[in-house]
Design an enzyme around this catalytic site. Structure first.
Site, PDB file in Angstrom:
ATOM      1  CB  CYS A   2      19.259  26.630  -9.468  1.00  0.00           C
ATOM      2  SG  CYS A   2      17.554  26.230  -9.430  1.00  0.00           S
ATOM      3  NE  ARG A  27      23.602  27.189  -5.306  1.00  0.00           N
ATOM      4  CZ  ARG A  27      23.482  27.998  -4.269  1.00  0.00           C
ATOM      5  NH1 ARG A  27      24.122  27.508  -3.169  1.00  0.00           N
ATOM      6  NH2 ARG A  27      22.584  28.592  -4.100  1.00  0.00           N
ATOM      7  CD1 TRP A  74      15.493  21.911  -5.693  1.00  0.00           C
ATOM      8  CD2 TRP A  74      16.816  20.440  -6.361  1.00  0.00           C
ATOM      9  NE1 TRP A  74      15.392  20.856  -4.854  1.00  0.00           N
ATOM     10  CE2 TRP A  74      15.935  19.829  -5.172  1.00  0.00           C
ATOM     11  CE3 TRP A  74      17.879  19.159  -6.601  1.00  0.00           C
ATOM     12  CZ2 TRP A  74      15.880  18.616  -4.547  1.00  0.00           C
ATOM     13  CZ3 TRP A  74      17.758  17.967  -5.870  1.00  0.00           C
ATOM     14  CH2 TRP A  74      16.931  17.653  -4.863  1.00  0.00           C
ATOM     15  CG  ASN A 100      19.673  30.053  -6.694  1.00  0.00           C
ATOM     16  OD1 ASN A 100      18.712  29.167  -6.500  1.00  0.00           O
ATOM     17  ND2 ASN A 100      20.659  30.563  -5.936  1.00  0.00           N
ATOM     18  N   GLY A 101      16.469  30.890  -7.402  1.00  0.00           N
ATOM     19  CA  GLY A 101      15.568  31.662  -6.485  1.00  0.00           C
ATOM     20  C   GLY A 101      14.013  31.359  -6.850  1.00  0.00           C
ATOM     21  CD  GLU A 488      13.820  13.899  12.778  1.00  0.00           C
ATOM     22  OE1 GLU A 488      13.491  12.493  12.524  1.00  0.00           O
ATOM     23  OE2 GLU A 488      14.745  14.330  12.121  1.00  0.00           O
ATOM     24  CE  LYS A 492      18.244  13.509  11.230  1.00  0.00           C
ATOM     25  NZ  LYS A 492      16.917  13.127  10.947  1.00  0.00           N
ATOM     26  CD  GLU A 495      19.146   9.569  10.153  1.00  0.00           C
ATOM     27  OE1 GLU A 495      19.392   9.393   9.011  1.00  0.00           O
ATOM     28  OE2 GLU A 495      18.666  10.287  10.601  1.00  0.00           O
ATOM     29  CG  HIS A 511       2.919   2.927  32.176  1.00  0.00           C
ATOM     30  ND1 HIS A 511       1.915   2.600  32.916  1.00  0.00           N
ATOM     31  CD2 HIS A 511       2.660   4.469  31.990  1.00  0.00           C
ATOM     32  CE1 HIS A 511       1.087   3.647  33.217  1.00  0.00           C
ATOM     33  NE2 HIS A 511       1.491   4.840  32.587  1.00  0.00           N
ATOM     34  CE  LYS A 608      18.789  13.306   1.787  1.00  0.00           C
ATOM     35  NZ  LYS A 608      18.723  13.691   3.365  1.00  0.00           N
TER      36      LYS A 608
END
Ligand code: AGP
Length: 613
Positions: A2, A27, A74, A100-101, A488, A492, A495, A511, A608
């Site tokens: 946050c 945040r 958040w 925040n936490g 992955e 990346k 993208e 193959h 996103k």
């Protein structure tokens, strides 16, 4: 994650606070609120929604107070709502707190406070803080000018987890107390005024002079004075630092791009995702779900369904879930699953992984599974997101807002959470030995520090990226979990660099794909599974003999057969290794994109969250 802002000085606090929150919305932005001291009482205005909605609250423009705190949320505990928004006050409205936490022992503290007559309005962990401060404030018989400070210190000593807090008190209307542990907090100093924030961006326009707080620090602030204390309440001194960032750089905490910032946040985001699920000597704790042994024992198989990076996270965790739970795990692409009429029923557990919780294909796939009688479990990074309202069960990654389109910290948080979930299931089923489970728990707890070690190798990755950024085709190879993470890594790269890339199971080369290997082509090999080292090394040799440049990421002691670059990463269980081996791949894609001068955070054609089919 946050954002918090505070002000104490000679100006009206509210406009300064809201201005600061607007700069901290990256945040967190599901709800916001402001508290100010008005003629010795505390006004507390808050609601769900974006920061700008605060201006619509009745009376917000009438606030005259020159000391205040503010928060943009958040959600980590408790869905986005007015009641769960910060600031939070104690029952007597004497204290107001923004935080925040994550308070990991909030349930124990909530029980303790409830037994002492306190009541709670929200589902948040934070609300225990003002009531705990009130508890100690009331117990303290000394009515001197440090009573507020002592009460906050006593409360902080009880808190486990991470916090950056700002607290005001109606009985001490000329001061604010702030404290931090594992969450950032800075104090800006102006002419007879102080500005407090989660990080520098929110207050950089007001001052360039800052005190940077360390873990355990607790500070009493007045308009024209400031007193620092350590975690033992011993007075300490701090140097005032001059920060010459421009506002844009500061939004990213000094990192050039959100993606790089989020790559470097991974020690924290993995640590916060593990949170209180794993404790020495205890069974894995998922307080938000309660899956019975009877249900799990009747499951025939598990599906993990997702899109893009989230699907690769599922693929990366497949081996561990199968190995521990002795259940077949099928990984499926949501956009395929939803049109394939999958053979699932009440004996299938379907897990849906989604950072945003808003991906249309993933949500549709979940609804299909429910229509066929399967139980559904969602793994999301956004509390209260659409998918969490459809799923039978939901558990959360705690990666904080992921701003860059290319997912990095969400991936490692997802694989971490799936790994913890595998242990949770195995403990319920009794399907794995205590020795195996305890070894895995120890390994998982060591991951944040191992990620930190890998991030120190970024310059080595950058130097190899500089050699190959002009290439048009780059291949990734691996076996087992190294194959999953190679996909992955390939995503990346595609993208954000727009370079064509493919990931192959190393054993598949002969193959067909090896026909593509020619002089000068770049091949990235991932080698972390001890029992597959020789096989993968020989595959890599096959491409070297055909002229390929090779970039090897390994935790094993492999002889250097004229590889072009080898990145040695810390060892871990091979079924957890994607959480570590992905880090160099994220950095590789990032540095290549930067070499090409591309928009790393907002790559072309991508959003996103893909909320449409
Ligand atoms: C990953 O870098 C991409 N941004 C994309 O593949 C993403 O993982 C995918 O769209 C799924 O998003 P979700 O996790 O929000 O469902």
């Amino acid at each position: 994650m946050c954002g918090i802002v505070g002000y104490i000085g000679h100006q009206k606090a509210c406009p300064i606070l809201i201005d600061g929150l607007l700069k901290l919305e990256y945040r967190g932005y599901d709800s916001a609120g402001v508290s100010t001291i008005e003629n010795n009482y505390i006004s507390n205005m808050k609601d769900m929604g974006r920061v700008k909605n605060l201006y619509n609250l009745d009376g917000i423009n009438d606030l005259e107070g020159s000391i205040g705190i503010a928060h943009t949320r958040w959600a980590t505990h408790g869905k986005p709502s007015k009641e769960n928004s910060h600031p939070h006050m104690d029952n007597s409205n004497t204290f107001s707190v923004v935080h925040n936490g994550i308070i990991e022992n909030y349930q124990e503290l909530r029980s303790f406070l409830t037994s002492n007559g306190y009541t709670f309005k929200s589902a948040t962990d934070t609300e225990v803080i003002p009531n705990l401060v009130h508890y100690y404030f009331n117990k303290d018989v000394n009515n001197d000018n440090k009573k507020f400070l002592r009460a906050v210190h006593s409360a902080c000593m009880d808190l486990k987890g991470s916090y950056a807090i700002e607290i005001i008190c109606s009985e001490f209307p000329d001061c604010m107390i702030v404290a931090r542990k594992d969450s950032p907090l800075v104090i800006g100093v102006g002419e007879k005024e102080k500005f407090i924030s989660s990080d520098i961006p929110a207050i950089l326009s007001f001052t360039k002079n800052f005190y940077l707080l360390n873990d355990g620090d607790i500070v009493q602030l007045h308009t024209d004075s400031i007193y620092f204390y350590d975690k033992n309440l011993t007075p300490i001194s701090k140097d005032l630092k001059n920060i010459e960032w421009d506002a844009s750089a500061a939004e990213k905490d000094g990192y050039e791009d959100y993606m790089l910032k989020e790559i470097y946040e991974q020690p924290r985001s993995v640590r916060e995702t593990i949170g209180s699920t794993i404790k020495a000597g205890s069974l894995v704790n998922f307080s938000e779900i309660n899956i019975s042994k009877e249900y799990l024992s009747n499951i025939n198989n598990i599906y993990i369904v997702a899109c893009g990076t989230a699907m690769y996270a599922g693929l990366s965790a497949k081996s561990l879930i199968e190995n521990l739970c002795k259940l077949p795990v099928c990984i499926d692409i949501a956009s395929e699953f939803r049109y394939r009429n999958p053979i699932i029923d009440e004996k299938t557990l379907c897990i849906y992984v989604t950072q945003s919780g808003e991906t249309a294909d993933t949500i549709a796939a979940l609804k299909l599974a429910k229509s066929k009688g399967a139980k559904t479990l969602a793994i999301s990074n956004v509390i209260g997101s659409s998918i969490t309202r459809e799923a039978d069960y939901t558990i959360y990654t705690h990666a904080g807002p992921e701003i860059a389109v290319a997912s990095t910290k969400a991936f490692t948080a997802q694989v971490t959470l799936l790994s913890v979930l595998a242990i949770y299931f195995a403990e319920i089923l009794g399907s794995a030995s205590n020795e195996r489970i305890n070894t895995l728990k120890t390994e998982i707890l060591s991951l944040p520090s191992k990620i930190e070690q890998i991030l120190e190798l970024s310059e080595e990755v950058k130097s190899f990226a500089h050699k190959v950024y002009t290439e048009h085709d780059i291949f990734f190879l691996g076996r087992g979990t190294d194959y999953a993470v190679s996909m992955e890594g390939s995503l990346k790269l595609k993208e954000i660099s727009y370079i064509h890339s493919e990931a192959y199971a190393a054993g598949e080369l002969k193959h067909g794909p090896i026909a593509l290997i020619e002089n000068g082509i770049t091949v990235i090999g991932i080698i972390t599974s001890p029992n597959l080292v020789e096989k993968t090394v020989s595959n890599i040799q096959e491409v070297i003999t055909r002229g390929a440049k090779t970039f090897i990421i390994t935790s094993e002691d492999i002889e250097n057969h004229n590889y072009d670059k080898v990145i040695k990463i810390p060892k871990t269980d091979s079924m957890l290794s994607p959480i570590l081996s992905v880090i160099p791949l994220q950095l590789f894609a990032y540095y290549i994109s930067k070499e090409k001068g591309l928009d790393v955070d907002k790559p072309r054609n991508l959003a996103k969250s893909v909320t449409v089919e």
